[in-house]
Write a protein that holds these residues in place. Sequence first.
Motif, PDB file in Angstrom:
ATOM      1  N   PHE A 163       0.886  -1.178   0.000  1.00 57.42           N
ATOM      2  CA  PHE A 163       0.000   0.000   0.000  1.00 57.42           C
ATOM      3  C   PHE A 163       0.919   1.224   0.000  1.00 57.42           C
ATOM      4  O   PHE A 163       1.440   1.617   1.041  1.00 57.42           O
ATOM      5  N   PRO A 164       1.148   1.798  -1.189  1.00 58.53           N
ATOM      6  CA  PRO A 164       2.113   2.893  -1.273  1.00 58.53           C
ATOM      7  C   PRO A 164       1.467   4.265  -1.125  1.00 58.53           C
ATOM      8  O   PRO A 164       0.290   4.456  -1.439  1.00 58.53           O
ATOM      9  N   GLY A 165       2.253   5.221  -0.658  1.00 56.78           N
ATOM     10  CA  GLY A 165       1.747   6.586  -0.550  1.00 56.78           C
ATOM     11  C   GLY A 165       2.758   7.465   0.166  1.00 56.78           C
ATOM     12  O   GLY A 165       3.839   6.998   0.549  1.00 56.78           O
ATOM     13  N   SER A 166       2.382   8.717   0.343  1.00 54.57           N
ATOM     14  CA  SER A 166       3.259   9.637   1.069  1.00 54.57           C
ATOM     15  C   SER A 166       2.932   9.600   2.566  1.00 54.57           C
ATOM     16  O   SER A 166       3.790   9.833   3.411  1.00 54.57           O
ATOM     17  N   PHE A 167       1.661   9.363   2.869  1.00 54.77           N
ATOM     18  CA  PHE A 167       1.181   9.297   4.260  1.00 54.77           C
ATOM     19  C   PHE A 167       1.699  10.476   5.084  1.00 54.77           C
ATOM     20  O   PHE A 167       2.299  10.307   6.145  1.00 54.77           O
ATOM     21  N   GLY A 193      -8.839   7.753   6.589  1.00 56.87           N
ATOM     22  CA  GLY A 193      -9.157   7.176   5.272  1.00 56.87           C
ATOM     23  C   GLY A 193      -8.189   6.070   4.914  1.00 56.87           C
ATOM     24  O   GLY A 193      -8.592   4.989   4.466  1.00 56.87           O
ATOM     25  N   HIS A 194      -6.890   6.295   5.133  1.00 52.12           N
ATOM     26  CA  HIS A 194      -5.884   5.254   4.880  1.00 52.12           C
ATOM     27  C   HIS A 194      -6.125   4.048   5.797  1.00 52.12           C
ATOM     28  O   HIS A 194      -6.073   2.908   5.366  1.00 52.12           O
ATOM     29  N   ILE A 208      -8.897   1.836   4.648  1.00 48.66           N
ATOM     30  CA  ILE A 208      -8.543   0.993   3.495  1.00 48.66           C
ATOM     31  C   ILE A 208      -7.686  -0.192   3.956  1.00 48.66           C
ATOM     32  O   ILE A 208      -7.928  -1.342   3.583  1.00 48.66           O
ATOM     33  N   ARG A 246      -4.623   0.256  -3.495  1.00 48.60           N
ATOM     34  CA  ARG A 246      -4.895   1.695  -3.516  1.00 48.60           C
ATOM     35  C   ARG A 246      -6.349   1.939  -3.111  1.00 48.60           C
ATOM     36  O   ARG A 246      -7.206   1.061  -3.277  1.00 48.60           O
ATOM     37  N   GLY A 247      -6.604   3.126  -2.618  1.00 45.16           N
ATOM     38  CA  GLY A 247      -7.970   3.505  -2.269  1.00 45.16           C
ATOM     39  C   GLY A 247      -8.504   4.498  -3.292  1.00 45.16           C
ATOM     40  O   GLY A 247      -7.737   5.265  -3.871  1.00 45.16           O
ATOM     41  N   ARG A 293     -11.377   7.539  -3.871  1.00 43.61           N
ATOM     42  CA  ARG A 293     -12.385   8.400  -3.246  1.00 43.61           C
ATOM     43  C   ARG A 293     -13.412   8.900  -4.237  1.00 43.61           C
ATOM     44  O   ARG A 293     -14.562   9.135  -3.900  1.00 43.61           O
ATOM     45  N   CYS A 301     -13.433   3.932  -1.066  1.00 43.94           N
ATOM     46  CA  CYS A 301     -13.368   4.428   0.304  1.00 43.94           C
ATOM     47  C   CYS A 301     -14.757   4.406   0.949  1.00 43.94           C
ATOM     48  O   CYS A 301     -15.772   4.486   0.259  1.00 43.94           O
ATOM     49  N   TYR A 337     -15.349   8.774   4.800  1.00 48.95           N
ATOM     50  CA  TYR A 337     -13.970   9.257   4.636  1.00 48.95           C
ATOM     51  C   TYR A 337     -13.698   9.853   3.257  1.00 48.95           C
ATOM     52  O   TYR A 337     -12.547  10.153   2.932  1.00 48.95           O
ATOM     53  N   VAL A 397     -11.739  12.990   3.304  1.00 52.74           N
ATOM     54  CA  VAL A 397     -10.496  13.010   4.092  1.00 52.74           C
ATOM     55  C   VAL A 397      -9.276  12.841   3.190  1.00 52.74           C
ATOM     56  O   VAL A 397      -9.220  11.915   2.382  1.00 52.74           O
TER      57      VAL A 397
HETATM   58  P1  ADP Z   1      -0.141   9.863  -2.698  1.00 55.64           P
HETATM   59  O1  ADP Z   1       0.936  10.670  -2.098  1.00 55.64           O
HETATM   60  O2  ADP Z   1       0.314   8.809  -3.682  1.00 55.64           O
HETATM   61  O3  ADP Z   1      -1.364  10.636  -3.144  1.00 55.64           O
HETATM   62  P2  ADP Z   1      -1.495   9.282  -0.284  1.00 55.64           P
HETATM   63  O4  ADP Z   1      -0.663   9.118   0.937  1.00 55.64           O
HETATM   64  O5  ADP Z   1      -2.243  10.543  -0.408  1.00 55.64           O
HETATM   65  O6  ADP Z   1      -0.619   8.960  -1.531  1.00 55.64           O
HETATM   66  O7  ADP Z   1      -2.548   8.100  -0.389  1.00 55.64           O
HETATM   67  C1  ADP Z   1      -2.188   6.744  -0.573  1.00 55.64           C
HETATM   68  C2  ADP Z   1      -3.416   5.961  -1.018  1.00 55.64           C
HETATM   69  O8  ADP Z   1      -4.472   6.144  -0.112  1.00 55.64           O
HETATM   70  C3  ADP Z   1      -3.984   6.356  -2.376  1.00 55.64           C
HETATM   71  O9  ADP Z   1      -4.459   5.207  -3.024  1.00 55.64           O
HETATM   72  C4  ADP Z   1      -5.138   7.248  -2.035  1.00 55.64           C
HETATM   73  O10 ADP Z   1      -6.120   7.258  -3.044  1.00 55.64           O
HETATM   74  C5  ADP Z   1      -5.637   6.545  -0.803  1.00 55.64           C
HETATM   75  N1  ADP Z   1      -6.426   7.424   0.042  1.00 55.64           N
HETATM   76  C6  ADP Z   1      -6.069   8.630   0.520  1.00 55.64           C
HETATM   77  N2  ADP Z   1      -7.070   9.154   1.275  1.00 55.64           N
HETATM   78  C7  ADP Z   1      -8.082   8.246   1.264  1.00 55.64           C
HETATM   79  C8  ADP Z   1      -9.395   8.201   1.824  1.00 55.64           C
HETATM   80  N3  ADP Z   1      -9.879   9.197   2.536  1.00 55.64           N
HETATM   81  N4  ADP Z   1     -10.137   7.104   1.609  1.00 55.64           N
HETATM   82  C9  ADP Z   1      -9.653   6.095   0.843  1.00 55.64           C
HETATM   83  N5  ADP Z   1      -8.445   6.080   0.273  1.00 55.64           N
HETATM   84  C10 ADP Z   1      -7.661   7.138   0.476  1.00 55.64           C
END
Ligand code: ADP
Length: 149
Positions: free
Chosen positions: A6-10, A16-17, A20, A87-88, A90, A118, A122, A125
């Motif tokens: 599950f990649p992202g910047s977080f 929301g994360h 998921i 991935r999530g 929205r 999602c 959320y 969010v």
């Molecule tokens: P990025 O920097 O790649 O945008 P994020 O940290 O924002 O990564 O998000 C990582 C994943 O979490 C992505 O798939 C994003 O769509 C999902 N995501 C972010 N916020 C939510 C939310 N509120 N509900 C569901 N999924 C979410």
Amino acid sequence: MKRAVFPGSFDPVTLGHVDIIERALPFFDEIIVAIGVNEAKTYMWPLEARMAFISETFLGNSKIKVMSYTGLTAAFCKEQGANCILRGLRNTTDFTYEQTIAQANDLVNGVDSVFLMCSPQYSHVSSSIVRDIARNDGDYKMLVPKSVQ
Ligand code: ADP
């Protein structure tokens, strides 16, 4: 072993994360929550803090690992023996963005993606909303897990 990344910047992890990740858990043996490090980007929270927020949120859950990586997400997946990216979604903006990346990851690296819609509570969010509120000294408690509060 069914392992997903599950990649992202977080920056930071939000409810929301967390939603998921929790909903994806029954489908996988292990989920690696992977913080992508992009030297060209500036972040509000340092990498160590972002990793700690996630680790603390899922403390005691042996199915969840927290890691960081540089470079291509698909290459990291292969390195970790993960056959799928989680991935999530929205809204349609997320969908349009994710579609291209998912197709490229499959075509170039043979790594498939799995999407969870999602939960409605959320859909508003995002980490960027949390950062905006934080920058303006607002209260963002209701958008993030306890570890970030
Ligand atoms: P990025 O920097 O790649 O945008 P994020 O940290 O924002 O990564 O998000 C990582 C994943 O979490 C992505 O798939 C994003 O769509 C999902 N995501 C972010 N916020 C939510 C939310 N509120 N509900 C569901 N999924 C979410």
